[in-house]
Design a protein around this motif. Structure first.
Motif, short mmCIF file in Angstrom:
data_model
loop_
_atom_site.label_atom_id
_atom_site.label_comp_id
_atom_site.label_asym_id
_atom_site.label_seq_id
_atom_site.Cartn_x
_atom_site.Cartn_y
_atom_site.Cartn_z
N THR A 1 -3.56 -24.54 11.47
CA THR A 1 -2.39 -23.85 10.91
C THR A 1 -2.75 -23.11 9.63
OG1 THR A 1 -1.03 -25.65 11.79
CG2 THR A 1 0.01 -24.16 10.24
N LEU A 2 -3.54 -23.75 8.78
CA LEU A 2 -3.95 -23.11 7.54
C LEU A 2 -4.80 -21.87 7.82
CD1 LEU A 2 -3.95 -23.20 4.47
CD2 LEU A 2 -5.92 -24.75 4.58
N GLN A 3 -5.68 -21.95 8.80
CA GLN A 3 -6.50 -20.79 9.14
C GLN A 3 -5.64 -19.63 9.65
OE1 GLN A 3 -9.44 -22.12 11.93
NE2 GLN A 3 -10.56 -23.36 10.43
N GLN A 4 -4.63 -19.92 10.46
CA GLN A 4 -3.76 -18.85 10.94
C GLN A 4 -2.96 -18.22 9.79
OE1 GLN A 4 -1.40 -19.80 14.42
NE2 GLN A 4 -2.88 -21.33 15.08
N LEU A 5 -2.49 -19.05 8.87
CA LEU A 5 -1.77 -18.50 7.71
C LEU A 5 -2.66 -17.58 6.88
CD1 LEU A 5 0.41 -21.46 6.40
CD2 LEU A 5 1.20 -19.25 7.19
N ARG A 6 -3.89 -18.00 6.66
CA ARG A 6 -4.81 -17.16 5.89
C ARG A 6 -5.15 -15.88 6.65
NH1 ARG A 6 -8.72 -22.11 3.70
NH2 ARG A 6 -7.30 -22.78 2.00
N GLY A 7 -5.22 -15.97 7.97
CA GLY A 7 -5.42 -14.76 8.77
C GLY A 7 -4.26 -13.79 8.63
N MET A 8 -3.03 -14.30 8.58
CA MET A 8 -1.86 -13.43 8.37
C MET A 8 -1.91 -12.80 6.99
SD MET A 8 1.35 -15.47 10.00
CE MET A 8 1.48 -15.73 11.78
N ASP B 1 -4.55 -12.09 5.22
CA ASP B 1 -5.61 -11.08 5.19
C ASP B 1 -5.38 -9.95 6.18
OD1 ASP B 1 -6.81 -12.70 3.32
OD2 ASP B 1 -8.08 -13.73 4.77
N GLY B 2 -4.31 -10.02 6.98
CA GLY B 2 -4.02 -8.97 7.95
C GLY B 2 -4.78 -9.07 9.24
N LYS B 3 -5.48 -10.17 9.46
CA LYS B 3 -6.22 -10.31 10.70
C LYS B 3 -5.34 -10.74 11.87
CE LYS B 3 -10.44 -11.57 8.20
NZ LYS B 3 -11.47 -12.63 8.01
N VAL B 4 -4.21 -11.39 11.52
CA VAL B 4 -3.29 -11.87 12.55
C VAL B 4 -1.94 -11.27 12.26
CG1 VAL B 4 -2.22 -13.87 13.64
CG2 VAL B 4 -4.57 -14.01 12.80
N ALA B 5 -1.29 -10.69 13.26
CA ALA B 5 0.00 -10.06 13.08
C ALA B 5 1.09 -11.13 12.97
CB ALA B 5 0.32 -9.13 14.25
N PRO B 6 2.00 -11.01 11.97
CA PRO B 6 3.07 -11.99 11.82
C PRO B 6 4.10 -11.86 12.93
CG PRO B 6 3.36 -10.24 10.22
CD PRO B 6 2.04 -9.98 10.92
#
Length: 326
Positions: A312-319, A321-326
């Motif tokens: 979960t923390l990795q996905q939040l950090r991806g959001m 940094d713009g790597k994962v779309a919210p």
């Protein structure tokens, strides 16, 4: 002899009377006609004067009506100009309202994005603290509380992109809940029970062996106290008080090491506790049982076997940094 051709005086008088009467009638008729004519003239003059006054009043009324008409025309022109100005202002207000609505919509969108960014940062901070509590302090209760707070923050975010985050966080919370109270909480309870059992240890060898004293021991017991000599067991009261204080200090150090999850410090403190146990109580089955329980506590590994966490923390950090779309 009477001459019928010549008029008589009576006839002449009658003729004159008739002539005078006729003249008088004519004069009266002429006077009456003149008076009637004068009356008609005066009436006509009064009529003409009245008509003139009425005509003047009518002209004044017409002039006033013309002035009013001109004033009304100017008023209508002013009203028409005002209406054009108001219409232009209304159109301008409509355009400004449209621009304001667009700006408000943009601000609302920016505010919504900003609020979501703040909540995302808050959730990331909470998850980071939860992992640090688990990794460095082994605080399961604190980590569960922080996971619950992070779940509440993610629940307040209505974007569909956070559904995967909530599912991942639910799996991590289930894994942490499966750990139960944790090895440190269980070990702390066992250590407390072990310390309470110290009060039941006998301090004399005769009571330890459970043997009946001999007759001479019974005779001398009012005067002297006889017990087996053990060089390791302290006898003097002052030494026993100091040793008891040292034992409690070592137990405090053991509890501190347990709270920190310091396995080496825990083992060393319990090793010293075992040494003081040998100095304070003579050999007995209860002491051997206590030492055995202490050895089991000393061999406990205080490190928590953590499950796989952090997705979960990795996905939040991806959001972030713009790597994962919210």
């Amino acid at each position: 002899m009477n001459d019928d051709s010549s008029p008589s005086p009576r006839r002449r008088m009658a003729r004159w009377i008739i002539a005078i009467v006729l003249l008088a009638a004519l004069a009266a008729a002429a006077w009456y006609g003149w008076r009637s004519w004068q009356a008609e003239q005066r009436l006509a003059e009064r009529s003409r004067a009245t008509a003139g006054q009425q005509l003047a009043a009518l002209q004044q009324t017409v002039e006033a009506l013309r002035r009013d008409q001109r004033a009304n025309a100017r008023g209508l022109q002013d009203v028409a100009a005002t209406n054009r100005i108001l219409r232009d202002e209304v159109l301008g207000l409509g355009q400004r309202n449209a621009l304001l609505e667009e700006n408000v919509a943009r601000l609302a969108d920016h505010s919504r994005q900003g609020a979501q960014a703040v909540r995302r940062e808050e959730a990331e901070l909470l998850l980071s603290q939860a992992q640090q509590r688990l990794a460095y302090a082994g605080d399961l209760d604190g980590a569960r509380h922080l996971y619950a707070l992070a779940a509440g923050v993610l629940e307040s975010m209505d974007s569909p992109g956070y559904l995967n985050l909530r599912q991942a966080l639910l799996q991590e919370r289930s894994a942490v809940d499966a750990l139960g109270p944790g090895v440190r909480a269980r070990t702390a309870g066992q250590l407390t029970q072990w310390v309470e059992a110290l009060d039941s240890l006998p301090e004399q060898g005769a009571e330890v062996a459970g043997a009946q004293p001999s007759w001479w021991q019974q005779m001398l017991s009012p005067l002297v106290q006889i017990r087996p000599a053990d060089p390791q067991v302290l006898v003097a009261r002052s030494e026993r008080i100091a040793a008891g204080d040292a034992l409690h200090i070592e137990l405090s150090l053991a509890r501190a090491a347990l709270e920190r999850g310091d396995t080496d410090g825990w083992q060393q403190a319990l090793q010293r506790v075992d040494g003081w146990l040998l100095r304070l109580w003579p050999d007995s089955p209860r002491r051997r049982s206590q030492r055995h329980a202490l050895a089991e506590l000393r061999n406990v590994d205080l490190r928590i076997a953590l499950p796989e966490l952090g997705s979960t923390l990795q996905q939040l950090r991806g959001m972030r940094d713009g790597k994962v779309a919210p």
